[in-house]
Design an enzyme around this catalytic site. Structure first.
Site, PDB file in Angstrom:
ATOM      1  N   TYR A  95      -8.358   8.047 -17.567  1.00 57.50           N
ATOM      2  CA  TYR A  95      -9.257   8.777 -16.683  1.00 57.50           C
ATOM      3  C   TYR A  95      -9.439  10.236 -17.135  1.00 57.50           C
ATOM      4  O   TYR A  95      -8.500  10.856 -17.623  1.00 57.50           O
ATOM      5  CB  TYR A  95      -8.703   8.831 -15.263  1.00 57.50           C
ATOM      6  N   HIS A 136       0.861  -1.189   0.000  1.00 59.51           N
ATOM      7  CA  HIS A 136       0.000   0.000   0.000  1.00 59.51           C
ATOM      8  C   HIS A 136       0.894   1.235   0.000  1.00 59.51           C
ATOM      9  O   HIS A 136       0.961   1.993   0.969  1.00 59.51           O
ATOM     10  CB  HIS A 136      -0.942  -0.006   1.200  1.00 59.51           C
ATOM     11  N   ASP A 140      -4.666   2.182   2.085  1.00 60.80           N
ATOM     12  CA  ASP A 140      -5.022   1.637   3.390  1.00 60.80           C
ATOM     13  C   ASP A 140      -5.543   2.740   4.310  1.00 60.80           C
ATOM     14  O   ASP A 140      -6.510   2.542   5.047  1.00 60.80           O
ATOM     15  CB  ASP A 140      -3.832   0.905   4.022  1.00 60.80           C
ATOM     16  N   GLU A 191       0.105   8.128  11.526  1.00 63.51           N
ATOM     17  CA  GLU A 191      -1.214   7.550  11.809  1.00 63.51           C
ATOM     18  C   GLU A 191      -2.113   8.471  12.629  1.00 63.51           C
ATOM     19  O   GLU A 191      -3.316   8.190  12.766  1.00 63.51           O
ATOM     20  CB  GLU A 191      -1.051   6.208  12.510  1.00 63.51           C
TER      21      GLU A 191
END
Length: 396
Positions: free
Chosen positions: A299, A102, A107, A374
Site C-alpha cells: 500500500y 474482528h 465491525d 460501544e
C-alpha cells in the site's frame, strides 16, 4: 438546525447500531470471503432507499445517497474483513468462527458508516450533492480498495473527496484524533533467499554456510536505519522470519529471510531497498554465496489532505465539542489501504478513540482480547454525517 437533527437521529439509532455491530462481530469473515457481511450491509442500505451496487471488487458494496439538490460527492469508506485470530474475549457476541476475529475493529467501522447512512438518509431533502457509502473487502491482505477503484467505485457519480476512520486504543473513548499530513506508512514486503552449499555439520569447511551468512546480513541490516537514515526520517526495517535447515547435523543449501520495510516516501523506499541490496551483494560475495532479493511494494502511505483534515476537525468539534477533538502529533508505522483513495481524490483518515480503563477496554488492535467501547458508534456516525453536511454545504 441540522446539527440538532443529526444528534437526535444518532441517539435514536444508538441501540440499533450496537445490535448491528455485535452481529458483525459474531460472524467475522476474511478478505474476499465477506459474503454474509456484504449481504447484511446491502440489506441495510436498501432499507434506507439508497442505490446499491454489489459485488464490486468481488464482495464490496457501495450505497449511493443522492441529495435533493445537485452538488459534489463525498465518499465514506469502511473495511469489512476480519483477522485470522482466535478471540479470547468471553462475550455473548464472541466470534462464532474459530481462528477468525474482528480484532482490528472493522465491525465498528462498518457500523458507524451504516449509522451515517441512516442519519443522512433522514436528511436527504437538505443535502446539496451525494454521499457514497463504500464497504471494502480485504484491507488486511490484498488491498481491496485498489480493486474497487479499478471497478469504478469513484465513478457515477464522480467522487470529489473521501473520508475514513479507524478505532484507536491510544485515544480515549468519546474523542477523535486528527492528523495533518503523513499518518500511516507504506508497508512493503521483503523476501531474501541466500544460496550456499550444504553438507555435513561436522565439515563446515567443505560447505558455504547460508545460516552464518544470513546472520551477517541480518546484523548489517540493523545499521541501515540506525546509522544511514536520518533519525528525523521515520523508517522501519524488520526481518520477522528466518527459515533454514532440516536437521541438527546438516548445513542447509539455503536460508530464507522475510520481513517488512515501512516508509513515508517513494524516495526513502528506493534508498532503503538499494542499501539492502548492497549489503546482500557484499556479504554473499565475500562468503562465496549468492542471493535473490525480492522487494514488493504494498500500500502507499496514508497522507492526509490538509483541507479535508480541517473539515473533519471542524465537523467533529461541532458534534463532540472542541475539547473532544485531539491533534495527533506523530504518525504510526502501521498501514492502511485507504491510501489508494487518497491517490485519486483529497482524503482524510481519522481515529475514533475507544480506550476506557473503567470498562477494562484497554487492549490494542490485533490483540485476541481487543474490544471497543460501544458508546463510540453513534457518536462516530454523527461525526461522519456532519462531515458530509459541512462538505456538501460548500457549493463553490
Amino acid at each position: 438546525m441540522i446539527k440538532e437533527a443529526i444528534l437526535a437521529k444518532a441517539e435514536e439509532i444508538r441501540d440499533e447500531l450496537v445490535r448491528i455491530r455485535r452481529d458483525l462481530h459474531a460472524h467475522p469473515e476474511t478478505g474476499f470471503q465477506e459474503t454474509r457481511t456484504a449481504a447484511l450491509i446491502s440489506a441495510q442500505l436498501k432499507k434506507l432507499g439508497l442505490e446499491v451496487r454489489e459485488n464490486v471488487g468481488i464482495t464490496g458494496v457501495i450505497g449511493t445517497l443522492r441529495g435533493k439538490y445537485p452538488g459534489k460527492t463525498l465518499l465514506f469508506r469502511a473495511d469489512m474483513d476480519c483477522l485470522e485470530l482466535q478471540e479470547q474475549n468471553e462475550l455473548e457476541y464472541k466470534s462464532q468462527h474459530d481462528g477468525r476475529m474482528h480484532g482490528c475493529g472493522h465491525d465498528a467501522h462498518m457500523t458507524w458508516v451504516l449509522g451515517a447512512a441512516m442519519i443522512l438518509a433522514s436528511l436527504r431533502d437538505e443535502l446539496h450533492g451525494n454521499v457514497k457509502f463504500l464497504f471494502q473487502p480485504a484491507e488486511e491482505t490484498d488491498g481491496g480498495a485498489d480493486r474497487m477503484i479499478r471497478e469504478g467505485a469513484l465513478e457515477d457519480p464522480q467522487v470529489d473527496a473521501a473520508i475514513g476512520a479507524h478505532v484507536w486504543s491510544a485515544v480515549e473513548a468519546g474523542k477523535i484524533g486528527v492528523k495533518y499530513g503523513p499518518m500511516m506508512a507504506s508497508p512493503d514486503f521483503v523476501r531474501i533467499t541466500i544460496f550456499g552449499k550444504g553438507g555435513h555439520g561436522a565439515e563446515p569447511h567443505n560447505c558455504v554456510d547460508p545460516i552464518s551468512i544470513g546472520c551477517q546480513v541480518y546484523m548489517a541490516f540493523q545499521t541501515i536505519i540506525s546509522r544511514r537514515i536520518s533519525p528525523l526520517e521515520p523508517a522501519v526495517l524488520t526481518i520477522s522470519q528466518f527459515i533454514a535447515g532440516t536437521a541438527h547435523n546438516i548445513i542447509p543449501d539455503k536460508v530464507e529471510m522475510v520481513g517488512t520495510v515501512r516508509t513515508f516516501s517513494f524516495e526513502m523506499k528506493e534508498k532503503i531497498s538499494s542499501m539492502m541490496d548492497a549489503v546482500l551483494k557484499s556479504v554473499t560475495e565475500a562468503n562465496g554465496a549468492s542471493y535473490k532479493f525480492e522487494y514488493l511494494p504494498h500500500y502507499p502511505p496514508v497522507i492526509n489532505n490538509d483541507a479535508m483534515t480541517a473539515l473533519v476537525e471542524q465537523a467533529a468539534g461541532q458534534i463532540l465539542g472542541d475539547g473532544n477533538v485531539v491533534r495527533l502529533d506523530r504518525p504510526t508505522m502501521g498501514a492502511e489501504d485507504f491510501s489508494y483513495f487518497q491517490q485519486k481524490v483529497p482524503g482524510a483518515y481519522f481515529t475514533v478513540g475507544t480506550f476506557n480503563a473503567d470498562k477494562g477496554i484497554v487492549k490494542p488492535i490485533h490483540n485476541p482480547q481487543f474490544n471497543i467501547d460501544e458508546t463510540i458508534l453513534h457518536k462516530a456516525a454523527a461525526v461522519l454525517a456532519n462531515c458530509a453536511v459541512v462538505f456538501l454545504s460548500d457549493t463553490k
